[in-house]
Design a protein around this motif. Structure first.
Motif, PDB file in Angstrom:
ATOM      1  N   GLY A  49       0.830  -1.210  -0.034  1.00 45.18           N
ATOM      2  CA  GLY A  49      -0.144  -0.087  -0.150  1.00 45.18           C
ATOM      3  C   GLY A  49       0.766   1.181  -0.080  1.00 45.18           C
ATOM      4  O   GLY A  49       1.992   1.503  -0.458  1.00 45.18           O
ATOM      5  N   GLN A  50       0.258   2.358   0.431  1.00 48.46           N
ATOM      6  CA  GLN A  50       0.984   3.764   0.297  1.00 48.46           C
ATOM      7  C   GLN A  50       2.003   3.938   1.353  1.00 48.46           C
ATOM      8  O   GLN A  50       2.923   4.629   1.033  1.00 48.46           O
ATOM      9  N   LEU A  51       2.278   2.785   2.109  1.00 45.31           N
ATOM     10  CA  LEU A  51       3.528   2.949   2.975  1.00 45.31           C
ATOM     11  C   LEU A  51       4.673   2.821   2.227  1.00 45.31           C
ATOM     12  O   LEU A  51       5.840   2.934   2.526  1.00 45.31           O
ATOM     13  N   GLU A  71      10.050  -1.328   5.406  1.00 45.76           N
ATOM     14  CA  GLU A  71      10.523  -1.959   6.189  1.00 45.76           C
ATOM     15  C   GLU A  71       9.359  -2.397   7.128  1.00 45.76           C
ATOM     16  O   GLU A  71       9.281  -3.707   7.511  1.00 45.76           O
ATOM     17  N   LEU A  72       8.467  -1.598   7.528  1.00 45.44           N
ATOM     18  CA  LEU A  72       7.439  -2.063   8.396  1.00 45.44           C
ATOM     19  C   LEU A  72       6.500  -2.806   7.644  1.00 45.44           C
ATOM     20  O   LEU A  72       5.894  -3.963   8.180  1.00 45.44           O
ATOM     21  N   MET A  73       6.129  -2.520   6.271  1.00 45.01           N
ATOM     22  CA  MET A  73       5.403  -3.467   5.594  1.00 45.01           C
ATOM     23  C   MET A  73       5.810  -4.694   5.558  1.00 45.01           C
ATOM     24  O   MET A  73       5.104  -5.816   5.501  1.00 45.01           O
ATOM     25  N   GLY A 143       8.233  11.575  -0.413  1.00 47.29           N
ATOM     26  CA  GLY A 143       9.010  10.906   0.921  1.00 47.29           C
ATOM     27  C   GLY A 143      10.338  11.832   1.092  1.00 47.29           C
ATOM     28  O   GLY A 143      10.895  11.581   2.029  1.00 47.29           O
ATOM     29  N   TYR A 144      10.613  12.616   0.212  1.00 49.93           N
ATOM     30  CA  TYR A 144      11.898  13.597   0.214  1.00 49.93           C
ATOM     31  C   TYR A 144      11.561  15.155   0.256  1.00 49.93           C
ATOM     32  O   TYR A 144      12.108  15.735  -0.702  1.00 49.93           O
ATOM     33  N   ALA A 301      -1.950   4.872   9.066  1.00 48.71           N
ATOM     34  CA  ALA A 301      -1.506   3.205   9.208  1.00 48.71           C
ATOM     35  C   ALA A 301      -2.138   2.315  10.314  1.00 48.71           C
ATOM     36  O   ALA A 301      -2.421   1.262  10.437  1.00 48.71           O
ATOM     37  N   ILE A 302      -1.966   3.179  11.346  1.00 51.85           N
ATOM     38  CA  ILE A 302      -2.217   2.397  12.766  1.00 51.85           C
ATOM     39  C   ILE A 302      -4.067   2.243  12.795  1.00 51.85           C
ATOM     40  O   ILE A 302      -4.637   1.210  13.272  1.00 51.85           O
ATOM     41  N   THR A 303      -4.738   3.254  12.325  1.00 52.71           N
ATOM     42  CA  THR A 303      -6.088   2.880  12.266  1.00 52.71           C
ATOM     43  C   THR A 303      -6.566   1.980  11.124  1.00 52.71           C
ATOM     44  O   THR A 303      -7.346   1.115  11.323  1.00 52.71           O
ATOM     45  N   ALA A 304      -5.794   2.048  10.265  1.00 53.99           N
ATOM     46  CA  ALA A 304      -6.036   0.899   9.084  1.00 53.99           C
ATOM     47  C   ALA A 304      -5.828  -0.553   9.599  1.00 53.99           C
ATOM     48  O   ALA A 304      -6.565  -1.586   9.528  1.00 53.99           O
ATOM     49  N   ALA A 305      -4.608  -0.625  10.337  1.00 49.73           N
ATOM     50  CA  ALA A 305      -4.138  -1.833  11.180  1.00 49.73           C
ATOM     51  C   ALA A 305      -5.251  -2.421  11.944  1.00 49.73           C
ATOM     52  O   ALA A 305      -5.654  -3.308  12.026  1.00 49.73           O
ATOM     53  N   GLY A 306      -5.930  -1.289  12.772  1.00 49.76           N
ATOM     54  CA  GLY A 306      -7.066  -1.621  13.559  1.00 49.76           C
ATOM     55  C   GLY A 306      -8.111  -2.275  13.044  1.00 49.76           C
ATOM     56  O   GLY A 306      -8.718  -3.218  13.494  1.00 49.76           O
TER      57      GLY A 306
END
Length: 328
Positions: A49-51, A71-73, A143-144, A301-306
């Motif tokens: 995804g977007q991350l 890396e998180l993904m 991102g930059y 990202a955290i609400t999507a994960a939830g």
């Protein structure tokens, strides 16, 4: 076209934070999910995804020093695979949610031949995409210095000169938030007046850190390894100019990746999948939606994960109830 043997308990379409969390939970519940994770070449539904387009993530709990988005993904994907989730690196091309078992089609990554996957339950986590300007340098500097989320990235721009593109409530909200960090925030708008609500306009006009460039569009983004300035074009005078900024926030809207489900699931006027109150249930029993494809408010990202956790638990309980009903 070929048909995979058997019917799976769960097929997950999409692999951002929502889809991968759903995969972790359903895999741990021994539902052996298949995750159709998207295509690496796609900008709208790529794996992760977007991350995958984000550099450092500092607001995801558990990472004191932050973590790179890819890396998180990758870590979440490996965690899901550890519990038995299976991944198919391709994009779903069509679905049939009109009868059970549900059917999802996707090309085989090796041969390109279309394969039909059948499932008792489907979790939709295809996410949303930020609408971009489509100008030179924008993608390369994402991102930059170029961002689409002030809440995510504003902290990195403490003491910077920032530009925000847009004229609606979202753009002004981003600008107001960014004044907590930036020295100046310049709102670039293609018209001579804002589209935002009156109260938001009043707040923006009253903020001493906010400036405005009217009747103008961003025509280019300039920088070698990070953003240095943006090119502007005035639509009224036809003049070109440059604005020296180290941050550019694009706030011209989002679009959910829900085209695959038009005519299959209920969508709102903006195209987001409708879910029942306090759940991930869609209007089709056995189909669940989570993450940004159904959330146009928080988009974190955290609400999507939830919400991915919610979808997995809802799917597990629904499958259990269906099995119990079938045997009683």
């Amino acid at each position: 076209m070929t048909v995979n043997d058997g019917v799976r308990d769960v097929v997950i379409v999409g692999s951002g934070p929502a889809g991968l969390t759903a995969a972790i939970y359903t895999a741990r519940a021994t539902l052996a999910p298949l995750v159709i994770e998207g295509e690496p070449s796609s900008t709208s539904d790529q794996p992760g995804g977007q991350l995958m387009l984000t550099t450092e993530v500092e607001n995801f709990p558990g990472f004191v020093d932050g973590i790179m988005g890819p890396e998180l993904m990758a870590t979440m994907r490996a965690q899901a695979a550890r519990f038995g989730a299976e991944f198919l690196t391709t994009r779903a091309t069509r679905v049939d949610l009109s009868e059970r078992p549900f059917r999802v089609w996707a090309p085989d990554p090796a041969t390109g031949a279309e394969v039909e996957h059948r499932a008792r339950a489907v979790i939709v986590s295809t996410g949303a995409r930020s609408l971009m300007l489509g100008v030179d340098g924008e993608r390369e500097l994402l991102g930059y210095g170029v961002s689409t989320c002030a809440t995510c990235d504003g902290f990195f721009f403490r003491g910077h000169q920032i530009a925000v593109v847009g004229g609606g409530d979202s753009a002004l909200e981003e600008a107001m938030f960014l004044t907590k960090f930036a020295d100046t925030v310049t709102i670039v708008h293609r018209r001579s007046e804002l589209r935002a609500s009156k109260i938001m306009q009043e707040r923006a006009f009253a903020n001493p850190k906010i400036r405005f460039v009217w009747d103008s569009v961003v025509s280019g983004v300039v920088g070698d390894t990070k953003l240095e300035r943006v090119r502007l074009h005035n639509l009224v005078t036809d003049e070109d100019s440059e604005l020296e900024v180290t941050g550019l926030f694009v706030a011209i809207g989002h679009a959910p990746n829900s085209d695959l489900f038009k005519g299959q699931l209920d969508l709102d006027d903006a195209g987001y999948i409708k879910t029942l109150a306090d759940s991930s249930f869609t209007t089709v029993p056995g189909v669940f939606a989570c993450g940004d494809v159904q959330d146009h408010v928080y988009r974190q990202a955290i609400t999507a994960a939830g919400s991915g956790c919610m979808a997995a638990i809802d799917a597990e309980r629904w499958l259990e109830a269906e099995a119990h009903q079938a045997t009683s």
